[in-house]
Design an enzyme around this catalytic site. Sequence first.
Site, PDB file in Angstrom:
ATOM      1  N   ASP A 160       0.986  -1.022   0.116  1.00 13.83           N
ATOM      2  CA  ASP A 160       0.148  -0.120   0.053  1.00 13.83           C
ATOM      3  C   ASP A 160       1.096   1.334  -0.130  1.00 13.83           C
ATOM      4  O   ASP A 160       2.129   0.920   0.287  1.00 13.83           O
ATOM      5  CB  ASP A 160      -0.897  -0.003   1.370  1.00 13.83           C
ATOM      6  CG  ASP A 160      -1.678   1.297   1.271  1.00 13.83           C
ATOM      7  OD1 ASP A 160      -2.491   1.334   0.439  1.00 13.83           O
ATOM      8  OD2 ASP A 160      -1.602   1.978   2.386  1.00 13.83           O
TER       9      ASP A 160
ATOM     10  N   ASP B  30       0.060   5.197   0.609  1.00 10.53           N
ATOM     11  CA  ASP B  30      -0.505   6.128   1.896  1.00 10.53           C
ATOM     12  C   ASP B  30      -0.561   5.533   3.213  1.00 10.53           C
ATOM     13  O   ASP B  30      -1.333   4.615   3.348  1.00 10.53           O
ATOM     14  CB  ASP B  30      -1.762   6.638   1.275  1.00 10.53           C
ATOM     15  CG  ASP B  30      -2.484   7.539   2.392  1.00 10.53           C
ATOM     16  OD1 ASP B  30      -1.899   8.550   2.676  1.00 10.53           O
ATOM     17  OD2 ASP B  30      -3.564   7.151   2.565  1.00 10.53           O
TER      18      ASP B  30
END
Length: 215
Positions: free
Chosen positions: A11, A13
Site C-alpha cells: 500500500d 499512503d
Amino acid sequence: MQNGINAIIFDLDGVIVHTDKYHYKAWKLLADRLGLYFDESVNNRLRGVSRMESLEIILENSDYARLSENEKTALADEKNEKYKEFLQSMTPEELSGEVYDTLNALRERGYRLAIGSSSRNARLILDKIGLGGFFDAISDGNNIINSKPDPEVFLKAAEFLSAKPEECAVVEDADAGITAAHRAGMKAAAIGDAVRYGNGDWNLDNFAALADIFK
Ligand code: B16
Ligand code: MG
C-alpha cells in the site's frame, strides 16, 4: 523466500510514505468550510477508501449527503486540488531511510515489489519521493473499479507482476486493505493503524520488521 511468497505488494499512503497527513489536512479544510465535524477518528475510516467513498463518509448524517452526484464530484475535486497542492511540496526527504533500505534489502533477496494503492495520485507521489521507476508494477486507483476492501487492486498488481495470488504478500495500514488482501487469497502484514484490528497475518512494529519476515 517465505513459504512460496516471492512478491510483495505495498500500500502507498500510510505504508511507504505518510501522505495520510495531507489527506487529513485537505479533508479538514473542506469539512471546516462546510461546517462539518472531522477529526482523526473520522480520518482513520478513510484509509484505503476511494475519494468519492471518503466524501460520502464525511457527508453522512448531514444535509450535504443529499447533494447531486455533480455537486459531490465538485466537492471531491475541491479536496483533491488542495491535496495536490500539498503533494507538490513533497521531496525525496519524505521517504524515510528505513523504508528505502528495507525495500532495497527485499529486492536484493529476489522479491518482486509492487504498489497496490487506491489513490489516483499514486504515480505523482512516487515521483515526488524519488521512487518513480522503482517498483516492478503499480496498481492504483486509475486501474480499478472497486476500492478496498474489494480485492481488485491487489489482484491487478499480481496480474501486472505475472504472479499468482498465493505468491504475493500485502503490506497495509488500513483494515479494509487487510480484508482486501485476504479476499485476494494473499497473506497480509499490518502496520500502523491496521495493527489495532488484529486481522493481519503479521503485525509490524515498524517497516524494517519486514526484513525479519521475508528472508
Ligand atoms: P486519491 P492507499 C488511499 O491510498 C488513501 O488511503 C485514502 O485515504 C484515499 O482516499 C485514497 O487513496 C484515494 O486517494 O484521492 O489520491 O485518489 O492507502 O490505498 O495508498
Ligand atoms: Mg494506506
